[in-house]
Design a protein around this motif. Structure first.
Motif, PDB file in Angstrom:
ATOM      1  N   ASN A 177     107.948  18.942 -30.288  1.00  0.00           N
ATOM      2  CA  ASN A 177     107.319  19.147 -28.615  1.00  0.00           C
ATOM      3  C   ASN A 177     108.396  18.350 -28.561  1.00  0.00           C
ATOM      4  OD1 ASN A 177     105.601  20.678 -29.185  1.00  0.00           O
ATOM      5  ND2 ASN A 177     103.462  19.562 -28.758  1.00  0.00           N
ATOM      6  N   ALA A 178     109.132  19.043 -26.811  1.00  0.00           N
ATOM      7  CA  ALA A 178     110.607  17.575 -26.555  1.00  0.00           C
ATOM      8  C   ALA A 178     109.322  16.721 -25.482  1.00  0.00           C
ATOM      9  CB  ALA A 178     110.762  18.877 -25.198  1.00  0.00           C
ATOM     10  N   ASP A 179     109.744  15.711 -26.233  1.00  0.00           N
ATOM     11  CA  ASP A 179     109.187  14.569 -24.756  1.00  0.00           C
ATOM     12  C   ASP A 179     109.866  14.151 -23.706  1.00  0.00           C
ATOM     13  OD1 ASP A 179     107.465  12.288 -24.118  1.00  0.00           O
ATOM     14  OD2 ASP A 179     107.981  10.858 -25.501  1.00  0.00           O
ATOM     15  N   LEU A 180     109.588  15.138 -23.471  1.00  0.00           N
ATOM     16  CA  LEU A 180     110.271  15.097 -21.631  1.00  0.00           C
ATOM     17  C   LEU A 180     109.761  13.903 -21.048  1.00  0.00           C
ATOM     18  CD1 LEU A 180     111.910  17.026 -20.246  1.00  0.00           C
ATOM     19  CD2 LEU A 180     110.389  17.785 -19.414  1.00  0.00           C
ATOM     20  N   ASP A 181     108.819  13.304 -20.698  1.00  0.00           N
ATOM     21  CA  ASP A 181     108.562  11.777 -19.944  1.00  0.00           C
ATOM     22  C   ASP A 181     109.345  10.910 -20.562  1.00  0.00           C
ATOM     23  OD1 ASP A 181     106.650  13.634 -18.799  1.00  0.00           O
ATOM     24  OD2 ASP A 181     105.203  12.899 -19.938  1.00  0.00           O
ATOM     25  N   LYS A 182     109.285  10.723 -21.822  1.00  0.00           N
ATOM     26  CA  LYS A 182     110.532   9.980 -22.369  1.00  0.00           C
ATOM     27  C   LYS A 182     112.134   9.971 -21.800  1.00  0.00           C
ATOM     28  CE  LYS A 182     110.965   7.694 -26.758  1.00  0.00           C
ATOM     29  NZ  LYS A 182     111.099   7.959 -28.888  1.00  0.00           N
ATOM     30  N   LYS A 183     112.375  11.110 -22.273  1.00  0.00           N
ATOM     31  CA  LYS A 183     113.948  11.632 -21.969  1.00  0.00           C
ATOM     32  C   LYS A 183     114.149  11.224 -20.426  1.00  0.00           C
ATOM     33  CE  LYS A 183     114.793  15.400 -25.071  1.00  0.00           C
ATOM     34  NZ  LYS A 183     115.036  14.280 -26.468  1.00  0.00           N
ATOM     35  N   ILE A 184     113.141  12.207 -19.302  1.00  0.00           N
ATOM     36  CA  ILE A 184     113.121  11.468 -17.528  1.00  0.00           C
ATOM     37  C   ILE A 184     113.410  10.151 -17.170  1.00  0.00           C
ATOM     38  CG2 ILE A 184     111.466  11.766 -15.577  1.00  0.00           C
ATOM     39  CD1 ILE A 184     113.131  14.553 -17.086  1.00  0.00           C
ATOM     40  N   LYS A 185     112.039   9.443 -18.334  1.00  0.00           N
ATOM     41  CA  LYS A 185     112.258   7.585 -17.897  1.00  0.00           C
ATOM     42  C   LYS A 185     114.084   7.046 -19.128  1.00  0.00           C
ATOM     43  CE  LYS A 185     109.832   3.393 -19.292  1.00  0.00           C
ATOM     44  NZ  LYS A 185     109.807   2.553 -18.197  1.00  0.00           N
ATOM     45  N   SER A 186     114.340   7.348 -20.084  1.00  0.00           N
ATOM     46  CA  SER A 186     115.930   7.187 -20.442  1.00  0.00           C
ATOM     47  C   SER A 186     116.101   7.367 -19.102  1.00  0.00           C
ATOM     48  CB  SER A 186     115.859   7.668 -21.090  1.00  0.00           C
ATOM     49  OG  SER A 186     117.006   7.433 -22.010  1.00  0.00           O
ATOM     50  N   ALA A 229     113.146  25.688 -25.826  1.00  0.00           N
ATOM     51  CA  ALA A 229     112.074  26.300 -26.313  1.00  0.00           C
ATOM     52  C   ALA A 229     110.715  25.353 -26.188  1.00  0.00           C
ATOM     53  CB  ALA A 229     111.515  26.695 -27.776  1.00  0.00           C
ATOM     54  N   SER A 230     111.104  24.239 -26.754  1.00  0.00           N
ATOM     55  CA  SER A 230     109.880  23.234 -26.310  1.00  0.00           C
ATOM     56  C   SER A 230     109.485  23.490 -24.353  1.00  0.00           C
ATOM     57  CB  SER A 230     109.785  21.945 -26.985  1.00  0.00           C
ATOM     58  OG  SER A 230     108.710  21.612 -26.818  1.00  0.00           O
ATOM     59  N   ILE A 231     110.550  22.915 -23.979  1.00  0.00           N
ATOM     60  CA  ILE A 231     110.079  22.948 -22.890  1.00  0.00           C
ATOM     61  C   ILE A 231     109.782  23.724 -21.591  1.00  0.00           C
ATOM     62  CG2 ILE A 231     111.416  22.796 -20.144  1.00  0.00           C
ATOM     63  CD1 ILE A 231     113.541  20.684 -21.830  1.00  0.00           C
ATOM     64  N   LEU A 232     110.078  25.013 -22.136  1.00  0.00           N
ATOM     65  CA  LEU A 232     109.567  26.118 -21.347  1.00  0.00           C
ATOM     66  C   LEU A 232     107.623  26.495 -22.167  1.00  0.00           C
ATOM     67  CD1 LEU A 232     112.524  28.948 -22.115  1.00  0.00           C
ATOM     68  CD2 LEU A 232     111.401  28.248 -19.621  1.00  0.00           C
ATOM     69  N   ALA A 233     107.700  25.745 -22.740  1.00  0.00           N
ATOM     70  CA  ALA A 233     106.309  26.305 -24.036  1.00  0.00           C
ATOM     71  C   ALA A 233     105.024  24.832 -23.148  1.00  0.00           C
ATOM     72  CB  ALA A 233     106.364  26.600 -25.714  1.00  0.00           C
ATOM     73  N   ASP A 234     105.709  24.282 -22.937  1.00  0.00           N
ATOM     74  CA  ASP A 234     104.661  22.984 -22.692  1.00  0.00           C
ATOM     75  C   ASP A 234     105.418  22.130 -21.621  1.00  0.00           C
ATOM     76  OD1 ASP A 234     104.313  22.744 -25.507  1.00  0.00           O
ATOM     77  OD2 ASP A 234     106.045  21.485 -26.328  1.00  0.00           O
ATOM     78  N   TYR A 235     105.711  22.494 -20.831  1.00  0.00           N
ATOM     79  CA  TYR A 235     105.670  22.032 -19.095  1.00  0.00           C
ATOM     80  C   TYR A 235     106.131  22.643 -18.466  1.00  0.00           C
ATOM     81  CZ  TYR A 235     106.911  17.610 -21.442  1.00  0.00           C
ATOM     82  OH  TYR A 235     106.581  16.253 -22.654  1.00  0.00           O
ATOM     83  N   SER A 236     106.261  24.145 -18.230  1.00  0.00           N
ATOM     84  CA  SER A 236     106.488  25.434 -17.695  1.00  0.00           C
ATOM     85  C   SER A 236     105.682  25.709 -16.475  1.00  0.00           C
ATOM     86  CB  SER A 236     107.722  26.203 -17.787  1.00  0.00           C
ATOM     87  OG  SER A 236     106.668  27.275 -18.588  1.00  0.00           O
ATOM     88  N   GLY A 237     103.975  25.334 -17.255  1.00  0.00           N
ATOM     89  CA  GLY A 237     103.451  25.838 -16.815  1.00  0.00           C
ATOM     90  C   GLY A 237     103.002  27.409 -16.840  1.00  0.00           C
ATOM     91  N   LYS A 257     115.621  28.864 -16.804  1.00  0.00           N
ATOM     92  CA  LYS A 257     113.950  28.201 -15.572  1.00  0.00           C
ATOM     93  C   LYS A 257     113.967  26.627 -17.108  1.00  0.00           C
ATOM     94  CE  LYS A 257     109.566  28.090 -15.120  1.00  0.00           C
ATOM     95  NZ  LYS A 257     108.916  28.146 -13.732  1.00  0.00           N
ATOM     96  N   ALA A 258     114.224  26.767 -17.990  1.00  0.00           N
ATOM     97  CA  ALA A 258     114.009  25.168 -18.281  1.00  0.00           C
ATOM     98  C   ALA A 258     114.762  23.724 -18.222  1.00  0.00           C
ATOM     99  CB  ALA A 258     114.407  25.775 -20.137  1.00  0.00           C
ATOM    100  N   LYS A 259     116.397  24.286 -17.722  1.00  0.00           N
ATOM    101  CA  LYS A 259     116.396  23.894 -16.554  1.00  0.00           C
ATOM    102  C   LYS A 259     116.029  23.086 -15.423  1.00  0.00           C
ATOM    103  CE  LYS A 259     121.238  25.250 -18.102  1.00  0.00           C
ATOM    104  NZ  LYS A 259     122.241  25.909 -17.986  1.00  0.00           N
ATOM    105  N   GLU A 260     115.397  24.118 -14.931  1.00  0.00           N
ATOM    106  CA  GLU A 260     114.518  23.777 -13.322  1.00  0.00           C
ATOM    107  C   GLU A 260     113.573  22.979 -13.828  1.00  0.00           C
ATOM    108  OE1 GLU A 260     113.686  24.080  -9.465  1.00  0.00           O
ATOM    109  OE2 GLU A 260     115.632  24.758 -10.397  1.00  0.00           O
TER     110      GLU A 260
END
Length: 186
Positions: A27-36, A103-111, A156-159
């Motif tokens: 799973n992509a840890d998007l919150d950690k990446k955003i903070k970085s 793929a993880s961003i789409l599945a886990d964060y796109s809603g 969509k993942a980029k958005e």
């Protein structure tokens, strides 16, 4: 329909089945990446009216006077550089159409609900999607063993990342200014 097929693409060989069953998607840890990214994009330089180059934290942007903020925001170079930096970060986080991270961003964060699909009929003999512009919520798993997103899925993942990144930067700015406001009153 109960009719036996003789089309080889209707079947999956044991090697492909094994590859699909043992695929490991972190799973992509998007919150950690955003903070970085917030930390890396946290400093900007600008030239003030007297010609001095100033360096401020992007998160201290609200500490500038309204005149300084307006000058900075009206600068085409500043807006262009900031947008370019954000887009570079989005590209780096998401990756390309074969990115497990995307793929993880789409599945886990796109809603939206996305599923992984293994259908060899979606691919040509080179292992490329036959219809890369398809609008679908199925993420294709190619015969050569990698996820393959459509162009729309990649966008969509980029958005998703772009929105979260912008929201994260806005949040950090407003959070910083409210702390400053409180300390200046005491």
């Amino acid at each position: 329909d109960g009719v036996a097929s003789s089309d080889p693409s209707d079947f999956i060989n044991a090697g492909m089945l094994l590859k699909l069953s043992t695929a490991d998607f972190k799973n992509a840890d998007l919150d950690k990446k955003i903070k970085s990214v917030q930390e890396r994009l946290g400093s900007i330089k600008y030239t003030d009216a007297s010609g001095r180059t100033q360096s401020i934290s992007l998160f201290d942007f609200n500490l500038l006077s309204d005149i300084e903020k307006n000058k900075l925001m009206q600068s085409k170079d500043f807006k262009s550089n900031l947008n370019d930096a954000l887009e570079d970060e989005v590209e780096a986080i998401v990756g390309n159409v074969n990115s497990n991270n995307a793929a993880s961003i789409l599945a886990d964060y796109s809603g939206e609900k996305y599923s992984l699909s293994f259908d060899p009929k979606l691919f040509n003999e080179k292992g490329e999607l036959i219809n890369p512009k398809a609008k679908t919520n199925e993420i294709a798993y190619s015969p050569n063993g990698q996820v393959t997103l459509t162009e729309r899925q990649l966008e969509k993942a980029k958005e998703v990342v772009r929105r979260r990144l912008q929201r994260g930067l806005d949040f950090a700015t407003s959070k910083k200014s409210s702390i400053t406001d409180q300390t200046s009153r005491t």
